[in-house]
Design a protein around this motif. Structure first.
Motif, PDB file in Angstrom:
ATOM      1  N   GLU A 109      17.245 -31.265   4.595  1.00 53.10           N
ATOM      2  CA  GLU A 109      17.428 -30.788   3.065  1.00 53.10           C
ATOM      3  C   GLU A 109      18.750 -30.013   2.443  1.00 53.10           C
ATOM      4  O   GLU A 109      19.517 -29.340   3.462  1.00 53.10           O
ATOM      5  N   GLY A 110      19.307 -30.671   1.449  1.00 51.04           N
ATOM      6  CA  GLY A 110      20.576 -30.305   0.792  1.00 51.04           C
ATOM      7  C   GLY A 110      20.461 -28.802   0.476  1.00 51.04           C
ATOM      8  O   GLY A 110      19.534 -28.002   0.437  1.00 51.04           O
ATOM      9  N   PRO A 111      21.482 -28.414  -0.235  1.00 48.54           N
ATOM     10  CA  PRO A 111      21.593 -26.704  -0.659  1.00 48.54           C
ATOM     11  C   PRO A 111      20.731 -26.242  -1.935  1.00 48.54           C
ATOM     12  O   PRO A 111      20.605 -25.281  -2.059  1.00 48.54           O
ATOM     13  N   THR A 112      20.328 -27.150  -2.831  1.00 45.71           N
ATOM     14  CA  THR A 112      19.641 -27.075  -3.829  1.00 45.71           C
ATOM     15  C   THR A 112      18.349 -27.432  -4.086  1.00 45.71           C
ATOM     16  O   THR A 112      18.095 -28.149  -5.130  1.00 45.71           O
ATOM     17  N   PRO A 113      17.265 -27.155  -3.194  1.00 42.98           N
ATOM     18  CA  PRO A 113      15.987 -27.860  -3.457  1.00 42.98           C
ATOM     19  C   PRO A 113      15.455 -26.912  -4.780  1.00 42.98           C
ATOM     20  O   PRO A 113      15.584 -25.787  -4.979  1.00 42.98           O
ATOM     21  N   MET A 114      14.926 -27.722  -5.844  1.00 45.51           N
ATOM     22  CA  MET A 114      14.326 -27.191  -7.092  1.00 45.51           C
ATOM     23  C   MET A 114      15.433 -25.983  -7.537  1.00 45.51           C
ATOM     24  O   MET A 114      14.980 -24.870  -7.572  1.00 45.51           O
ATOM     25  N   PRO A 115      16.423 -26.372  -8.059  1.00 47.68           N
ATOM     26  CA  PRO A 115      17.566 -25.538  -8.435  1.00 47.68           C
ATOM     27  C   PRO A 115      16.863 -24.702  -9.634  1.00 47.68           C
ATOM     28  O   PRO A 115      16.275 -25.121 -10.502  1.00 47.68           O
ATOM     29  N   ASP A 116      17.267 -23.340  -9.530  1.00 46.01           N
ATOM     30  CA  ASP A 116      16.704 -22.649 -10.945  1.00 46.01           C
ATOM     31  C   ASP A 116      17.816 -22.650 -11.850  1.00 46.01           C
ATOM     32  O   ASP A 116      18.911 -23.477 -11.756  1.00 46.01           O
ATOM     33  N   ILE A 117      17.852 -22.000 -13.142  1.00 43.89           N
ATOM     34  CA  ILE A 117      18.651 -22.090 -14.139  1.00 43.89           C
ATOM     35  C   ILE A 117      20.299 -21.956 -13.634  1.00 43.89           C
ATOM     36  O   ILE A 117      21.284 -22.583 -14.004  1.00 43.89           O
TER      37      ILE A 117
ATOM     38  N   SER B  19      11.623 -44.891 -19.026  1.00 46.39           N
ATOM     39  CA  SER B  19      12.557 -45.534 -17.997  1.00 46.39           C
ATOM     40  C   SER B  19      13.873 -45.362 -17.980  1.00 46.39           C
ATOM     41  O   SER B  19      14.707 -45.970 -17.253  1.00 46.39           O
ATOM     42  N   ASN B  20      14.595 -44.653 -18.771  1.00 46.98           N
ATOM     43  CA  ASN B  20      15.935 -44.089 -18.842  1.00 46.98           C
ATOM     44  C   ASN B  20      16.139 -43.562 -17.471  1.00 46.98           C
ATOM     45  O   ASN B  20      17.257 -43.548 -17.030  1.00 46.98           O
ATOM     46  N   SER B  21      15.188 -42.913 -16.813  1.00 44.94           N
ATOM     47  CA  SER B  21      15.196 -42.437 -15.457  1.00 44.94           C
ATOM     48  C   SER B  21      15.687 -43.516 -14.363  1.00 44.94           C
ATOM     49  O   SER B  21      16.532 -42.975 -13.547  1.00 44.94           O
ATOM     50  N   HIS B  22      15.649 -44.743 -14.571  1.00 44.67           N
ATOM     51  CA  HIS B  22      15.873 -45.884 -13.701  1.00 44.67           C
ATOM     52  C   HIS B  22      17.256 -46.101 -13.693  1.00 44.67           C
ATOM     53  O   HIS B  22      17.951 -46.358 -12.784  1.00 44.67           O
ATOM     54  N   ILE B  23      18.037 -45.626 -14.925  1.00 45.16           N
ATOM     55  CA  ILE B  23      19.360 -46.006 -15.082  1.00 45.16           C
ATOM     56  C   ILE B  23      20.156 -44.850 -14.286  1.00 45.16           C
ATOM     57  O   ILE B  23      21.282 -45.128 -13.671  1.00 45.16           O
ATOM     58  N   ALA B  24      19.669 -43.666 -14.642  1.00 45.28           N
ATOM     59  CA  ALA B  24      20.461 -42.509 -13.862  1.00 45.28           C
ATOM     60  C   ALA B  24      19.999 -42.644 -12.332  1.00 45.28           C
ATOM     61  O   ALA B  24      20.902 -42.540 -11.603  1.00 45.28           O
ATOM     62  N   GLY B  25      18.822 -43.238 -12.017  1.00 39.12           N
ATOM     63  CA  GLY B  25      18.390 -43.397 -10.668  1.00 39.12           C
ATOM     64  C   GLY B  25      19.296 -44.584  -9.998  1.00 39.12           C
ATOM     65  O   GLY B  25      19.643 -44.226  -8.905  1.00 39.12           O
ATOM     66  N   ALA B  26      19.722 -45.535 -10.711  1.00 37.68           N
ATOM     67  CA  ALA B  26      20.444 -46.454 -10.128  1.00 37.68           C
ATOM     68  C   ALA B  26      21.956 -45.807  -9.620  1.00 37.68           C
ATOM     69  O   ALA B  26      22.450 -46.063  -8.758  1.00 37.68           O
ATOM     70  N   ALA B  27      22.714 -44.961 -10.633  1.00 38.90           N
ATOM     71  CA  ALA B  27      23.867 -44.359 -10.122  1.00 38.90           C
ATOM     72  C   ALA B  27      23.502 -43.459  -8.965  1.00 38.90           C
ATOM     73  O   ALA B  27      24.398 -43.420  -8.124  1.00 38.90           O
TER      74      ALA B  27
ATOM     75  N   SER C  54      23.487 -42.785  -2.745  1.00 31.10           N
ATOM     76  CA  SER C  54      22.694 -42.708  -1.557  1.00 31.10           C
ATOM     77  C   SER C  54      22.716 -43.824  -0.592  1.00 31.10           C
ATOM     78  O   SER C  54      22.931 -43.742   0.527  1.00 31.10           O
ATOM     79  N   ILE C  55      22.538 -44.963  -1.304  1.00 28.93           N
ATOM     80  CA  ILE C  55      22.258 -46.293  -0.531  1.00 28.93           C
ATOM     81  C   ILE C  55      23.562 -46.889  -0.028  1.00 28.93           C
ATOM     82  O   ILE C  55      23.663 -47.271   1.100  1.00 28.93           O
ATOM     83  N   PHE C  56      24.521 -46.996  -1.053  1.00 28.07           N
ATOM     84  CA  PHE C  56      25.698 -47.678  -0.531  1.00 28.07           C
ATOM     85  C   PHE C  56      26.769 -46.540   0.054  1.00 28.07           C
ATOM     86  O   PHE C  56      27.124 -46.755   1.168  1.00 28.07           O
ATOM     87  N   ALA C  57      26.773 -45.436  -0.498  1.00 29.53           N
ATOM     88  CA  ALA C  57      27.810 -44.341   0.179  1.00 29.53           C
ATOM     89  C   ALA C  57      27.147 -43.499   1.008  1.00 29.53           C
ATOM     90  O   ALA C  57      27.998 -42.627   1.942  1.00 29.53           O
ATOM     91  N   LYS C  58      25.827 -43.528   1.290  1.00 29.83           N
ATOM     92  CA  LYS C  58      25.274 -42.855   2.435  1.00 29.83           C
ATOM     93  C   LYS C  58      25.315 -41.278   2.229  1.00 29.83           C
ATOM     94  O   LYS C  58      25.373 -40.877   3.372  1.00 29.83           O
ATOM     95  N   ARG C  59      25.614 -40.854   1.055  1.00 36.22           N
ATOM     96  CA  ARG C  59      25.558 -39.657   0.781  1.00 36.22           C
ATOM     97  C   ARG C  59      24.117 -39.015   0.854  1.00 36.22           C
ATOM     98  O   ARG C  59      23.310 -39.613   0.501  1.00 36.22           O
ATOM     99  N   ARG C  60      24.034 -37.782   1.424  1.00 32.68           N
ATOM    100  CA  ARG C  60      22.922 -37.066   1.748  1.00 32.68           C
ATOM    101  C   ARG C  60      22.239 -36.794   0.239  1.00 32.68           C
ATOM    102  O   ARG C  60      22.781 -36.429  -0.717  1.00 32.68           O
ATOM    103  N   LEU C  61      20.831 -37.446   0.127  1.00 29.79           N
ATOM    104  CA  LEU C  61      20.419 -37.294  -1.269  1.00 29.79           C
ATOM    105  C   LEU C  61      19.572 -35.938  -1.444  1.00 29.79           C
ATOM    106  O   LEU C  61      19.545 -35.341  -2.508  1.00 29.79           O
TER     107      LEU C  61
ATOM    108  N   ARG D 221      13.689 -36.789  -5.545  1.00 29.96           N
ATOM    109  CA  ARG D 221      14.134 -36.409  -4.456  1.00 29.96           C
ATOM    110  C   ARG D 221      15.451 -35.518  -4.253  1.00 29.96           C
ATOM    111  O   ARG D 221      15.733 -34.683  -3.720  1.00 29.96           O
ATOM    112  N   LEU D 222      16.427 -36.039  -5.511  1.00 29.61           N
ATOM    113  CA  LEU D 222      17.886 -35.311  -5.391  1.00 29.61           C
ATOM    114  C   LEU D 222      17.605 -33.853  -6.017  1.00 29.61           C
ATOM    115  O   LEU D 222      18.161 -33.000  -5.465  1.00 29.61           O
ATOM    116  N   VAL D 223      16.685 -33.737  -6.962  1.00 33.88           N
ATOM    117  CA  VAL D 223      16.701 -32.527  -7.498  1.00 33.88           C
ATOM    118  C   VAL D 223      15.485 -31.513  -6.891  1.00 33.88           C
ATOM    119  O   VAL D 223      15.951 -30.325  -6.759  1.00 33.88           O
TER     120      VAL D 223
END
Ligand code: SF4
Ligand code: SF4
Ligand code: SF4
Length: 784
Positions: free
Chosen positions: A37-45, A579-587, A592-599, A147-149
């Motif tokens: 898990e990364g540093p900000t699960p369910m980030p607050d404001i 479905s705009n979420s899939h555009i942000a999701g692609a970025a 995550s997939i290409f650069a293998k950064r932790r998601l 997953r990211l947020v």
């Protein structure tokens, strides 16, 4: 992090308890996920405030007050002009950012409410354990934003409930920040705006992956089928049901009942706005009339026997409009009841009888299946009796009407696009209908020119414009690819590297409504230009329809000419608004997939990666609802710029970079920990273009990134220079800021560009290819 354990029983009997519909929730159950898990699960404001401040240092809010007054509480109204503060102490900057936050809260809540409503219905029907499937083997990373947020890896519909619980809490807190006497700092308001946008992207993803999974929509399919589009494709010889809105289950109720009763070829089902797209993802028989701006003109054509509405972007006078053409209105959502009686619990035949006999102008039916059955039965019974006679006048009547115009210009003053109506009417009065017919495309169909008291002699300009265009409307027959949903993991693997290197020059997303300042063809023109230039074009919602309502030189729609694959030169329709979420999701997937950064729960690092490396830009060309502001702000927090058209000034503020300020455009080279100047890339986060030409030049410029290789930058500069020269006749005057080394200059332009650079006193950048980051903790070099 995992989902809650829930125990349900229809009936429970214990010695001390007797209960029906028993449900017990036991908090969260840890669920395995191989990624740490990364540093900000369910980030607050406040969790991502530092990241927001980094972006806001580069992109300062630039305010464009629409009005100097605040009237939000009874201490006011307060005059905030000339540096004055309100009774609560707020200044103009704070107030304008506060209004943007309010708008984003409205937009994000609308998507969140939609997601919750749909999810509740799907869980009721299919159960909490119903598996999510957005693309089978092709999509391992099914919910990149969630997953990211949140840090949740959702597997079932039930898992999405936890995601929505979090989002609803955040939205309540965000809305409370708008209350009198809360936040006072404009940049903290802006950070909250970004938070609202991020939450909006999460809830859009919830809504779309739930409906894709449960309704069997195309699953990440680049070859999703083509749909008939346009007013001319509707077969008015059959009973016609028109669906409008954004919540597709009632429209699916229509399609299911038709299939069950064997009536699919006997009734025409068509739609406007996102319900239309989503229905076409479900049923190959469904047709699409057009975007939101076609609502009034199609309803007034009288072709629809039954109009069924759900939620969002529906004309609030739809009942009156339906009554004018004797169409029956069925409302299907508690958010939009239109004053109609709730007949949900009545027997179908009784509702049908009351509607067919005209005892009621319409009914609210909040059960999607029942609404579908009633709509079909009513349409079949009233269609043979009802004359499909709309309010559109004949040519003769139209000319007569036109001659009554006194050229007082009152209609022009009320028209959002200031269309030259009196001049066109004068020509129509003389028998030349062309100027009036030409207003059809720039007219956004708002009907303001026809409102009570506008025209002193009672002329209805919008109706006459549609009448003058009658013949062309009959030929409005196009094709668009229905929403394909997510982007496949394999597509991301293929394009990740060329995008990050800059060799695919960018991803351009045309999104939003279609109340364009000019014709909807402006959007199609931009999409075609950049698809030809081998950018990746993504689209959703009414913009996806606008791109379809255009034929190229071969007489084909752009969806027939260009493939639906997420690759250079593809035109990718992801689907409806959610479905705009899939555009942000692609970025996000590229990081995550290409650069293998932790998601997982690692928002800041992923946004930093996207901002510095993924050449993407959103374009929202028309006048929009509040949802567009929350969608845009979700892209801003990911560091993705958004271009809007002239109506964008109504957002009241822009986020603009100051390109000459070298300090702002420094990144940290993660390899050395040292600062490196990279030029103004991307130059703005939220930019308003006055003309389509200005937007077309801004697109390649805003796709430049700090990570571009020399080959990639050379390709991007080639498009920037070429478009600027073609549309404005000269080289861009800020070109020297984007050329880092001589190797960046496109070979065929070398001489001319070198002469220009010399004039500007240009010098090569010291470190033209750093490993760029804005986040100090991501420096890889260790001290000592
Ligand atoms: S919220 Fe503040 S600025 Fe607005 S009316 Fe109330 S006191 Fe005046
Ligand atoms: S309906 Fe068309 S002509 Fe009338 S005010 Fe709206 S945009 Fe202008
Ligand atoms: S308001 Fe009526 S009379 Fe005046 S210019 Fe418009 S159409 Fe003509």
């Amino acid at each position: 992090m995992g989902s809650k354990l829930r125990i349900r029983a229809d009936e429970l009997q214990l010695p001390w308890l007797k209960a029906k519909g028993f449900e017990l929730s036991l908090g969260r159950v840890a669920r395995e996920w191989e990624e740490e898990e990364g540093p900000t699960p369910m980030p607050d404001i406040a969790s991502l405030r530092e990241w927001d401040k980094r972006l806001l240092k580069r992109y300062k809010p630039f305010y464009l007050p629409f009005c100097d007054l605040c009237c939000l509480c009874t201490f006011g109204k307060c005059d905030l002009s000339k540096g004055k503060r309100g009774a609560c102490g707020i200044d103009m900057g704070g107030q304008l950012s506060r209004i943007v936050l309010l708008s984003c809260c409205i937009g994000a809540s609308t998507h969140c409410g939609h997601a919750r409503h749909m999810l509740d219905e799907l869980i009721e029907k299919y159960g909490r354990d119903y598996p999510l499937d957005v693309g089978g083997e092709n999509v391992y990373l099914e919910a990149p934003i969630i997953r990211l947020v949140t840090g949740i890896k959702p597997r079932t519909l039930g898992d999405l409930e936890d995601v929505l619980d979090y989002c609803e809490t955040e939205l309540v807190h965000l809305l409370s920040c708008v209350h009198t006497g809360q936040e006072g700092d404009n940049l903290d308001f802006e950070s909250k705006v970004f938070h609202a946008g991020m939450i909006d992207h999460v809830v859009m993803e919830v809504a779309d992956i739930a409906q894709v999974s449960a309704f069997g929509f195309p699953k990440a399919d680049p070859e999703a089928h083509l749909v008939e589009l346009g007013m001319g494709v509707i077969d008015s010889s059959k009973p016609v049901i028109l669906v409008i809105g954004h919540n597709v289950p009632p429209a699916i109720g229509v399609a299911d009942y038709l299939a069950k009763a064997g009536l699919e070829d006997k009734v025409e089902v068509c739609g406007i706005c996102c319900t239309a797209i989503d229905l076409s993802r479900y049923s190959r028989k469904a047709k699409i009339v057009g975007p939101i701006s076609f609502q009034l003109r199609f309803v007034r054509s009288g072709v629809a026997d039954v109009i069924m509405v759900d939620e969002q972007c529906i004309r609030t006078d739809i009942l009156q409009e339906a009554q004018k053409v004797n169409a029956v209105l069925i409302t299907t959502h508690y958010k939009n009841l239109q004053g109609l009686p709730d007949r949900t619990k009545d027997p179908v035949d009784q509702i049908v009888e009351d509607l067919v006999e005209g005892k009621l102008p319409g009914a609210a039916i909040l059960d999607p299946e029942k609404a579908g059955e009633v709509a079909v039965k009513v349409a079949m019974q009233i269609a043979p009796k009802r004359r499909k006679m709309g309010l559109i006048p004949t040519e003769e009547r139209l000319m007569e009407e036109s001659r009554r115009c006194t050229s007082c210009f009152s209609c022009v003053r009320s028209c959002p696009n200031t269309l030259p109506i009196p001049e066109a009417l004068a020509e129509a009065g003389r028998g030349n209908l062309k100027p009036l017919s030409d207003l059809y495309e720039p007219c956004v169909g708002c009907g303001k020119c026809e409102q009570e008291g506008v025209c002193p002699v009672g002329i209805k300009p919008h109706t006459l414009i549609v009448g003058a265009h009658r013949r062309e409307i009959a030929e409005e027959k196009f094709k668009m690819r229905t929403g394909r949903g997510a982007i496949q993991d394999i597509e991301i693997r293929r394009v990740g590297q060329p995008i990050v290197m800059g060799e695919i020059p960018g991803v351009v997303a045309f999104v939003g409504c279609s109340n364009f300042p000019g014709s909807w063809k402006e959007v199609a023109r931009m999409a075609e230009e950049f698809a030809r230039r081998k950018y990746i074009i993504c689209t959703t919602g009414c913009s996806a329809m606008a791109i379809g309502m255009y034929r190229d030189e071969n007489g084909q729609s752009l969806y027939e000419t260009y493939p639906g694959v997420f690759d250079a030169g593809g035109i990718v329709n992801c689907g409806s608004c959610v479905s705009n979420s899939h555009i942000a999701g692609a970025a996000i997937k590229i990081a995550s997939i290409f650069a293998k950064r932790r998601l997982r729960a690692n928002y800041e690092e992923i946004a930093d990666y996207i901002h510095n490396r993924v050449g993407a830009v959103g374009v929202a060309w028309g006048a929009y609802s509040q949802k567009a502001s929350s969608i845009a702000s979700g892209f801003w927090r990911l560091g993705i710029p958004v271009i809007v058209g002239p109506h964008g000034s109504k957002y009241r503020r822009a986020l603009l970079g100051r390109k000459e300020d070298r300090e702002v455009w420094k990144v940290i080279d993660a390899r050395t920990g040292k600062e490196a100047y990279v030029g103004p890339v991307p130059e703005h986060l939220f930019f308003m273009a006055e003309t389509v030409e200005e937007a077309m030049v801004a697109i390649p410029k805003l796709c430049m990134r700090a990570s571009d290789t020399t080959k990639g930058r050379s390709i991007k500069l080639n498009h920037y220079i070429d478009l600027h020269r073609r549309l404005f006749g000269d080289l861009p005057d800020d070109l020297h800021l984007f050329v880092r080394t001589v190797a960046d200059i496109p070979v065929t332009m070398k001489e001319e560009v070198m002469a220009f650079l010399k004039e500007k006193g240009w010098k090569e950048f010291e470190n033209p290819n750093p490993d760029p980051t804005l986040v100090p903790r991501l420096i890889r070099v260790k001290e000592g």
